[in-house]
Write a protein that holds these residues in place. Structure first.
Motif, short mmCIF file in Angstrom:
data_model
loop_
_atom_site.label_atom_id
_atom_site.label_comp_id
_atom_site.label_asym_id
_atom_site.label_seq_id
_atom_site.Cartn_x
_atom_site.Cartn_y
_atom_site.Cartn_z
N PHE A 273 1.00 -1.27 0.05
CA PHE A 273 -0.06 0.05 -0.03
C PHE A 273 0.88 1.29 0.07
N ALA B 238 -0.04 2.81 -5.47
CA ALA B 238 -1.33 2.96 -5.90
C ALA B 238 -1.38 3.53 -7.26
N TYR C 203 -2.88 -2.30 -5.87
CA TYR C 203 -4.07 -2.90 -5.67
C TYR C 203 -4.70 -3.82 -6.79
N VAL D 87 -10.04 1.45 -4.00
CA VAL D 87 -9.04 0.91 -3.07
C VAL D 87 -9.36 1.11 -1.66
N LYS E 205 -8.82 -2.16 5.81
CA LYS E 205 -8.58 -2.17 4.48
C LYS E 205 -7.12 -2.68 4.24
N HIS F 241 -5.70 -6.37 2.64
CA HIS F 241 -4.79 -5.94 1.28
C HIS F 241 -3.64 -6.92 1.72
#
Length: 250
Positions: free
Chosen positions: A8, A67, A71, A137, A158, A162
């Motif tokens: 991330f 990003a 993702y 995302v 999140k 992920h």
């Protein structure tokens, strides 16, 4: 495509990009993706995609990070099945959330980005893609991130989901879970390359990359040029209009 960085944002992605560049890889991170492919990424996140999309985007690039590519790491891997995957992480979820919040504060307070919203067509397209990125995302608008009432619990969730998905689904033997504090050794062993005779880079501490990158980042260079061009055009147009009203029309 040789390396897909699936971590991330704010997990050392700028440092990892710099490290891979020092190792000779050509790397696209957020800036390159948004500068060259903002319309394409908006289409992908709004309408869907297939492997050919990623093949055409990255056929001549060695690595991607940050990003939105992080993702979609598994979909990019389908297009480039021999690529290796690096999952960069922070020590804790809370550390990640604090770092990401600081970065957003820097972006919100940036004068050049505030001006870009008004004067840069490229930045306008990037903002549209960014809105889709936030929804896909993170599941919410980042306009409220860091403000009272923002759902930090969901954001941590999140991040956790992920990381878990990458760790459990990346090909065994081709995944490196990496923290930048570990330095060159695990990265170079994973990539089967020699360690550079230089310190491992540590970029974008406390969100300071924006100020430092304004002269080197391709996205920021383009945005600054458009701000100057649009601003000068508006200035001289105003001067001409004043001249017409004061000199010609009377």
């Amino acid at each position: 495509m040789k390396v897909i960085c699936a971590g991330f944002p704010k997990t050392g992605t700028k440092s990892l990009k710099s490290a891979l560049s020092m190792l000779g890889y050509s790397v696209y991170d957020y800036s390159e993706n948004m500068l060259y492919y903002s319309d394409k990424w908006k289409q992908i996140m709004d309408d869907g995609w297939n492997s050919d999309d990623f093949k055409s985007m990255y056929e001549n690039i060695d690595a991607v990070c940050d990003a939105p590519a992080c993702y979609f790491w598994d979909e990019i891997l389908k297009a480039f099945p021999d690529a290796k995957v690096i999952l960069s992480t922070r020590m804790t979820e809370e550390e990640w959330l604090i770092s990401a919040t600081k970065q957003l504060e820097v972006l919100r307070n940036s004068r050049i980005l505030s001006t870009a919203k008004l004067l840069s067509p490229t930045f306008g397209r990037i903002l549209k893609a960014q809105e889709s990125l936030e929804r896909v995302v993170f599941g919410l608008s980042l306009k409220r991130w860091g403000e009272s009432g923002c759902n930090g619990t969901m954001l941590r969730k999140k991040y956790r989901e992920h990381n878990s998905y990458v760790a459990n689904n990346a090909p065994k033997g081709r995944l490196l879970v990496f923290h930048c504090k570990e330095g060159w050794k695990p990265l170079c062993e994973f990539l089967h390359t020699s360690e550079p005779d230089a310190p491992f880079p540590h970029e974008n501490k406390n969100g300071e990359m924006l100020a430092r990158s304004s002269h080197t980042d391709p996205m920021m260079i383009t945005v600054k040029k458009e701000i100057i061009t649009t601003g000068l055009t508006a200035f001289f147009s105003t001067i001409i209009m004043i001249f017409v009203f004061l000199v010609v029309l009377p």
